[in-house]
Design an enzyme around this catalytic site. Sequence first.
Site, PDB file in Angstrom:
ATOM      1  N   ALA A 248       0.839  -1.214   0.000  1.00  0.00           N
ATOM      2  CA  ALA A 248       0.000   0.000   0.000  1.00  0.00           C
ATOM      3  C   ALA A 248       0.869   1.257   0.000  1.00  0.00           C
ATOM      4  CB  ALA A 248      -0.928  -0.005   1.207  1.00  0.00           C
ATOM      5  N   ASP A 250       3.923   1.526  -0.959  1.00  0.00           N
ATOM      6  CA  ASP A 250       4.677   1.613  -2.219  1.00  0.00           C
ATOM      7  C   ASP A 250       3.790   2.190  -3.322  1.00  0.00           C
ATOM      8  OD1 ASP A 250       6.542   0.212  -0.737  1.00  0.00           O
ATOM      9  OD2 ASP A 250       5.934  -1.729  -1.558  1.00  0.00           O
TER      10      ASP A 250
HETATM   11  N1  LIG Z   1      -7.484   0.013   4.640  1.00  0.00           N
HETATM   12  C1  LIG Z   1      -7.260   1.032   3.806  1.00  0.00           C
HETATM   13  N2  LIG Z   1      -8.281   1.705   3.255  1.00  0.00           N
HETATM   14  C2  LIG Z   1      -8.081   2.723   2.388  1.00  0.00           C
HETATM   15  N3  LIG Z   1      -6.850   3.165   2.023  1.00  0.00           N
HETATM   16  C3  LIG Z   1      -5.778   2.539   2.547  1.00  0.00           C
HETATM   17  C4  LIG Z   1      -5.920   1.441   3.468  1.00  0.00           C
HETATM   18  N4  LIG Z   1      -4.686   1.028   3.811  1.00  0.00           N
HETATM   19  C5  LIG Z   1      -3.816   1.816   3.146  1.00  0.00           C
HETATM   20  N5  LIG Z   1      -4.459   2.727   2.390  1.00  0.00           N
HETATM   21  C6  LIG Z   1      -3.859   3.768   1.537  1.00  0.00           C
HETATM   22  O1  LIG Z   1      -2.502   3.431   1.280  1.00  0.00           O
HETATM   23  C7  LIG Z   1      -1.620   4.400   1.897  1.00  0.00           C
HETATM   24  C8  LIG Z   1      -0.404   3.688   2.461  1.00  0.00           C
HETATM   25  O2  LIG Z   1      -0.813   2.750   3.438  1.00  0.00           O
HETATM   26  P1  LIG Z   1      -0.048   2.564   4.819  1.00  0.00           P
HETATM   27  O3  LIG Z   1      -0.642   1.347   5.459  1.00  0.00           O
HETATM   28  O4  LIG Z   1      -0.101   3.832   5.596  1.00  0.00           O
HETATM   29  O5  LIG Z   1       1.461   2.335   4.342  1.00  0.00           O
HETATM   30  P2  LIG Z   1       2.483   1.116   4.527  1.00  0.00           P
HETATM   31  O6  LIG Z   1       2.043   0.063   3.549  1.00  0.00           O
HETATM   32  O7  LIG Z   1       3.798   1.716   4.169  1.00  0.00           O
HETATM   33  O8  LIG Z   1       2.373   0.675   5.977  1.00  0.00           O
HETATM   34  C9  LIG Z   1      -2.474   5.134   2.928  1.00  0.00           C
HETATM   35  O9  LIG Z   1      -2.000   6.457   3.123  1.00  0.00           O
HETATM   36  C10 LIG Z   1      -3.843   5.107   2.278  1.00  0.00           C
HETATM   37  O10 LIG Z   1      -3.974   6.145   1.348  1.00  0.00           O
HETATM   38  O1  LIG Z   2       3.765  -2.845   2.281  1.00  0.00           O
HETATM   39  P1  LIG Z   2       4.756  -1.756   2.079  1.00  0.00           P
HETATM   40  O2  LIG Z   2       5.306  -1.248   3.380  1.00  0.00           O
HETATM   41  O3  LIG Z   2       4.311  -0.675   1.185  1.00  0.00           O
HETATM   42  O4  LIG Z   2       6.061  -2.394   1.341  1.00  0.00           O
HETATM   43  C1  LIG Z   2       6.422  -3.764   1.485  1.00  0.00           C
HETATM   44  C2  LIG Z   2       7.758  -3.856   2.171  1.00  0.00           C
HETATM   45  O5  LIG Z   2       7.625  -3.309   3.460  1.00  0.00           O
HETATM   46  C3  LIG Z   2       8.177  -5.308   2.291  1.00  0.00           C
HETATM   47  O6  LIG Z   2       9.473  -5.397   2.852  1.00  0.00           O
HETATM   48  C4  LIG Z   2       8.212  -5.991   0.936  1.00  0.00           C
HETATM   49  O7  LIG Z   2       8.546  -7.349   1.118  1.00  0.00           O
HETATM   50  C5  LIG Z   2       6.874  -5.842   0.248  1.00  0.00           C
HETATM   51  O8  LIG Z   2       6.901  -6.440  -1.022  1.00  0.00           O
HETATM   52  C6  LIG Z   2       6.487  -4.399   0.121  1.00  0.00           C
HETATM   53  O9  LIG Z   2       7.400  -3.717  -0.694  1.00  0.00           O
END
Ligand SMILES: Nc1ncnc2c1ncn2[C@@H]1O[C@H](COP(=O)(O)OP(=O)(O)O)[C@@H](O)[C@H]1O
Ligand SMILES: O=P([O-])([O-])O[C@@H]1[C@@H](O)[C@H](O)[C@@H](O)[C@H](O)[C@@H]1O
Length: 353
Positions: A248, A250
């Site tokens: 998400a 990424d």
């Molecule tokens: N459950 C969800 N519902 C709607 N949008 C989401 C959801 N999870 C992630 N996103 C979208 O993806 C972005 C990145 O997700 P996040 O979980 O914060 O990052 P990461 O994957 O790096 O932990 C969020 O800012 C949001 O816009």
């Molecule tokens: O979920 P996210 O934080 O955007 O990013 C993820 C990384 O944290 C993880 O190490 C990798 O294996 C996944 O393929 C993806 O790139």
Amino acid sequence: MTLNPPPSQQTSHSPRRIPNRRVLIVGNYCHDVLIQNGSVVAETLGGAASFISNVLDSSSVSCDLVSKVGHDFRYEVTHSPIVAPEKETTVFEAYFDLGIDGIGHADRVLKRVSACDPILPSDIPDSRFDFGMAVGVGGEILPETLEKMVEICDVVAVDIQALIRVFDPVDGAVKLVDLKESGFYHILHRIGFLKASSDEALFMDVEQMKHLCCVVVTNGEKGCRIYHKDDEMTVPPFLAKQVDPTGAGDSFLGGLIVGLVEGLTVPDAALLGNLFGSITVEHIGQPKFDLMMLQKVKDEVQRRKKQCNISSSHNNDHNEFHERLSPARFSCVDSQLQPKLLVNGHSCDDRSL
Ligand SMILES: Nc1ncnc2c1ncn2[C@@H]1O[C@H](COP(=O)(O)OP(=O)(O)O)[C@@H](O)[C@H]1O
Ligand SMILES: O=P([O-])([O-])O[C@@H]1[C@@H](O)[C@H](O)[C@@H](O)[C@H](O)[C@@H]1O
């Protein structure tokens, strides 16, 4: 608040004769193994570079990608990686049932169980680029790699996970160190954007960093918040039925860069990031974006640009852009078609993987 892209980092290369290439993505592809209740439930192509290039390719934004994999790399990809024949591809195991990990993240616990070679400055082309993206996952980006990127790219966006991850020597569990102790801190005044999830943001001083670059903190289903100098604002999310949170952040970064390449303001580009992030959580592995959805998004981006050119007062008004993007987003494949679901990292009887 306008939060326009920061001025070019370019210092010593003008006047330019050759036009810049668009986007340079630097980070290793990896193999992701998703594990729930002790069983492997999916094996997919991973790595921020794969999710980001998927968003850029789908949005017709041209990019070069520098990534290293081992002899065992098993996916067909549009942007060929460098193969290190003596090494194995980076592998992450993602555990969805281990509860809260060392950094308080309830969604998943990540372990790097194999690591490919780092990406060296000499692996990166000597061309110039409009945007560079430093998006390592397994410690493959070195300080000298980031230094080369800021030399050759007008604006560099960095995912903090490329800088602050360390790996347990015994089981590979991902831990985070403070950004100041990461070995990258001295370069950060030269980057344009720093993206962190809300968990990762605890490992930096946002109040300090926002004076060095534009800081974007993503917060799952709550969207994201942007900080730059004395401005800050929340950018609203899109509704999603979460299946798997992997990628998400990424895809968010991919959407943000697509928006910036298209000439949107930072908050509008972040809204595109939220859109691609929300679609990604509805899929296991790489999302395949619906062509009609992509066309509608492109049309809305062009419309938004024209509107902002006519009246700068639209810069601050997200509601309309959000409202127009929402139906476009829901024209994509119904998430119910996904066979099995991980809901916010917890299994449900009829949905668990
Ligand atoms: N459950 C969800 N519902 C709607 N949008 C989401 C959801 N999870 C992630 N996103 C979208 O993806 C972005 C990145 O997700 P996040 O979980 O914060 O990052 P990461 O994957 O790096 O932990 C969020 O800012 C949001 O816009
Ligand atoms: O979920 P996210 O934080 O955007 O990013 C993820 C990384 O944290 C993880 O190490 C990798 O294996 C996944 O393929 C993806 O790139």
